[in-house]
Design a protein around this motif. Structure first.
Motif, PDB file in Angstrom:
ATOM      1  N   MET A  95       0.836  -1.195   0.000  1.00 20.50           N
ATOM      2  CA  MET A  95       0.000   0.000   0.000  1.00 20.50           C
ATOM      3  C   MET A  95       0.872   1.246   0.000  1.00 20.50           C
ATOM      4  N   ALA A  96       0.268   2.364  -0.376  1.00 19.20           N
ATOM      5  CA  ALA A  96       0.998   3.631  -0.431  1.00 19.20           C
ATOM      6  C   ALA A  96       0.163   4.748   0.163  1.00 19.20           C
ATOM      7  N   LEU A  97       0.864   5.726   0.731  1.00 24.39           N
ATOM      8  CA  LEU A  97       0.221   6.939   1.227  1.00 24.39           C
ATOM      9  C   LEU A  97       0.821   8.097   0.446  1.00 24.39           C
ATOM     10  N   LYS A 111       5.970   9.010  11.315  1.00 24.19           N
ATOM     11  CA  LYS A 111       4.694   8.763  11.993  1.00 24.19           C
ATOM     12  C   LYS A 111       4.344   7.279  11.979  1.00 24.19           C
ATOM     13  N   ALA A 112       4.498   6.658  10.807  1.00 21.25           N
ATOM     14  CA  ALA A 112       4.159   5.242  10.675  1.00 21.25           C
ATOM     15  C   ALA A 112       5.023   4.384  11.588  1.00 21.25           C
ATOM     16  N   ALA A 113       6.330   4.680  11.633  1.00 19.14           N
ATOM     17  CA  ALA A 113       7.237   3.895  12.462  1.00 19.14           C
ATOM     18  C   ALA A 113       6.891   4.025  13.940  1.00 19.14           C
ATOM     19  N   ARG A 114       6.614   5.239  14.373  1.00 17.33           N
ATOM     20  CA  ARG A 114       6.289   5.443  15.788  1.00 17.33           C
ATOM     21  C   ARG A 114       4.980   4.761  16.155  1.00 17.33           C
ATOM     22  N   ASP A 268       0.077  -4.316   6.944  1.00 12.44           N
ATOM     23  CA  ASP A 268       0.051  -4.298   8.410  1.00 12.44           C
ATOM     24  C   ASP A 268       0.498  -2.952   8.965  1.00 12.44           C
ATOM     25  N   VAL A 269       1.446  -2.302   8.299  1.00 11.55           N
ATOM     26  CA  VAL A 269       1.883  -0.978   8.738  1.00 11.55           C
ATOM     27  C   VAL A 269       0.858   0.074   8.342  1.00 11.55           C
ATOM     28  N   GLU A 274      -5.702   5.808  10.178  1.00  9.32           N
ATOM     29  CA  GLU A 274      -7.150   5.851  10.009  1.00  9.32           C
ATOM     30  C   GLU A 274      -7.553   7.282   9.689  1.00  9.32           C
ATOM     31  N   PRO A 275      -8.781   7.516   9.244  1.00  9.16           N
ATOM     32  CA  PRO A 275      -9.187   8.885   8.895  1.00  9.16           C
ATOM     33  C   PRO A 275      -8.904   9.860  10.034  1.00  9.16           C
ATOM     34  N   GLY A 276      -8.223  10.939   9.687  1.00  8.96           N
ATOM     35  CA  GLY A 276      -7.885  11.972  10.661  1.00  8.96           C
ATOM     36  C   GLY A 276      -6.495  11.845  11.241  1.00  8.96           C
ATOM     37  N   SER A 277      -5.833  10.695  11.058  1.00  9.37           N
ATOM     38  CA  SER A 277      -4.522  10.500  11.663  1.00  9.37           C
ATOM     39  C   SER A 277      -3.395  11.133  10.852  1.00  9.37           C
ATOM     40  N   HIS A 278      -3.661  11.414   9.581  1.00  4.61           N
ATOM     41  CA  HIS A 278      -2.643  12.009   8.724  1.00  4.61           C
ATOM     42  C   HIS A 278      -3.344  12.576   7.495  1.00  4.61           C
TER      43      HIS A 278
END
Length: 406
Positions: A95-97, A111-114, A268-269, A274-278
């Motif tokens: 997946m990609a952001l 952010k993802a790592a933390r 999994d990462v 979720e909506p609002g987190s980034h």
């Protein structure tokens, strides 16, 4: 007032460009306002890997801009799914952001790592650490410069965010010693670009992969400069046959006309967002997605990865031969070579100016290294045209040095 003087009057002096006012570009060539044409051997720090004004990119840019450009991610847009599907396919990620700039994608990776560290690994709240390498360049935000080892990037911009541990680049033993139960990720560039095209020792990435697997740590690779064909593979880490847990891409993804970047990772990462987190107002817009998809298609269909490997080997061989006695090292992969000038032989900046006068545009870094990174679309004839001029400049430079020594 001339154009350069006007720019200097109204623009913050956070860059020190050569006194050349460019007016237009086509393919691998840049022309200044005086009509002087020069070969681009820098490619906008790899952002122009497809060359200037690639006709397929301009066609998609025009057609998509007329149809739909920016709506924000509050709505779906048709080009986004196909773009990210292709990006995941070439990278081997799930997946990609999508974001805009490389620095934004790096912030996304942090952010993802933390969040993974807290929600999956079980690190205590606000205690997660990310291991980074000395000499790194991941961007210019305050968080990112906070873990830079370059004083000029940090000076006057603190206080900085905690949570980063710095180790020497290329030293896997130092990485292992730095890993603790609080370590969420190791984040590095497979090849350090801004540091001067610094190559790690063979087997370094494989060793990091082994360490991450053993200690339950994410391996995040910043391939903003080194990715998308620049080193003769789709991604630099593929030279060692490993897979990253997270991958950061940008620059060339925008086809040289638009900022496009992304953070890629396993499902999994990515499910931790979720909506609002980034978010990002422009990230993943229709225009960016259409350009990004076309950029990937061009790299694939024009065999630019293979061309980078072939042309790069030729460029490295010629640069090594012509700088013998001047350079301490000639290093790199694909069409990404750093020539480390011996300070006793002279100034890299002076050489860059001489190269520009001879018709070749490049840039020095860290006072001694000249970076050569032409568009991946460059032909052998165009490459040799530039290298012939480089050879003349280096020969004259060497001759001046010998004369002054006598």
């Amino acid at each position: 007032m001339d154009a350069i003087a006007l720019e200097q009057q109204v623009c913050a002096a956070n860059y020190a460009p050569l006194p050349i006012m460019l007016s237009h570009g086509e393919g691998v060539w840049l022309t200044d306002t005086s009509g002087v044409k020069r070969l681009d051997m820098m490619s906008g720090y790899s952002a122009v890997s497809l060359g200037h004004g690639h006709p397929r990119i301009l066609k998609v840019l025009s057609e998509q801009a007329r149809k739909l450009a920016v709506t924000s991610r509050a709505f779906h847009c048709e080009p986004l799914g196909p773009f990210l599907e292709k990006l995941c396919a070439v990278s081997g990620q799930d997946m990609a952001l999508p974001m805009n700039t490389g620095a934004e994608a790096v912030e996304t990776a942090i952010k993802a790592a933390r969040r993974w560290g807290y929600r999956v690994k079980g690190i205590a709240r606000d205690q997660a650490e990310i291991i980074v390498a000395a000499g790194n360049f991941h961007g210019r935000t305050t968080t990112i410069v906070g873990f830079s080892s370059e004083d000029s990037y940090r000076d006057g911009f603190g206080p900085f965010a905690p949570g980063f541990v710095t180790v020497p680049f290329g030293d896997s033993a130092a990485v292992e010693a730095a890993i603790t139960p609080r370590t969420a990720a190791i984040m590095i560039e497979p090849i350090q670009g801004e540091a001067g095209i610094v190559m790690p020792p063979a087997g370094y990435l494989k060793r990091l992969r082994e360490l991450c697997d053993r200690h339950n740590v994410l391996l995040i690779l910043d391939e903003i400069q080194s990715g998308l064909g620049r080193t003769g593979r789709w991604f630099a880490h593929q030279h060692e046959g490993i897979r990253a847990d997270g991958l950061i891409v940008g620059k060339a993804l925008g086809g040289g006309v638009y900022p496009v970047s992304a953070f890629l990772a396993s499902r999994d990462v990515m499910r931790l967002f979720e909506p609002g987190s980034h978010g990002s107002t422009f990230g993943g817009n229709a225009l960016a997605a259409a350009i990004g998809l076309e950029s990937l298609k061009i790299i694939e269909e024009e065999r630019l990865v293979q061309r980078s490997a072939e042309q790069g080997a030729h460029m490295k061989q010629r640069l090594a031969a012509m700088t013998r006695g001047i350079a301490r090292d000639v290093r790199g992969a694909g069409l990404w070579i750093g020539v480390d000038i011996d300070p006793a032989a002279g100034s890299a900046k002076a050489l860059v100016k001489a190269l520009a006068s001879a018709g070749v545009l490049t840039k020095e870094t860290h006072e001694t290294v000249i970076r050569f990174a032409p568009p991946l679309t460059i032909s052998r004839a165009e490459l040799d045209w530039g290298l012939d001029r480089c050879e003349a400049v280096f020969a004259a430079f060497g001759g001046q040095r010998r004369a002054s020594a006598a």
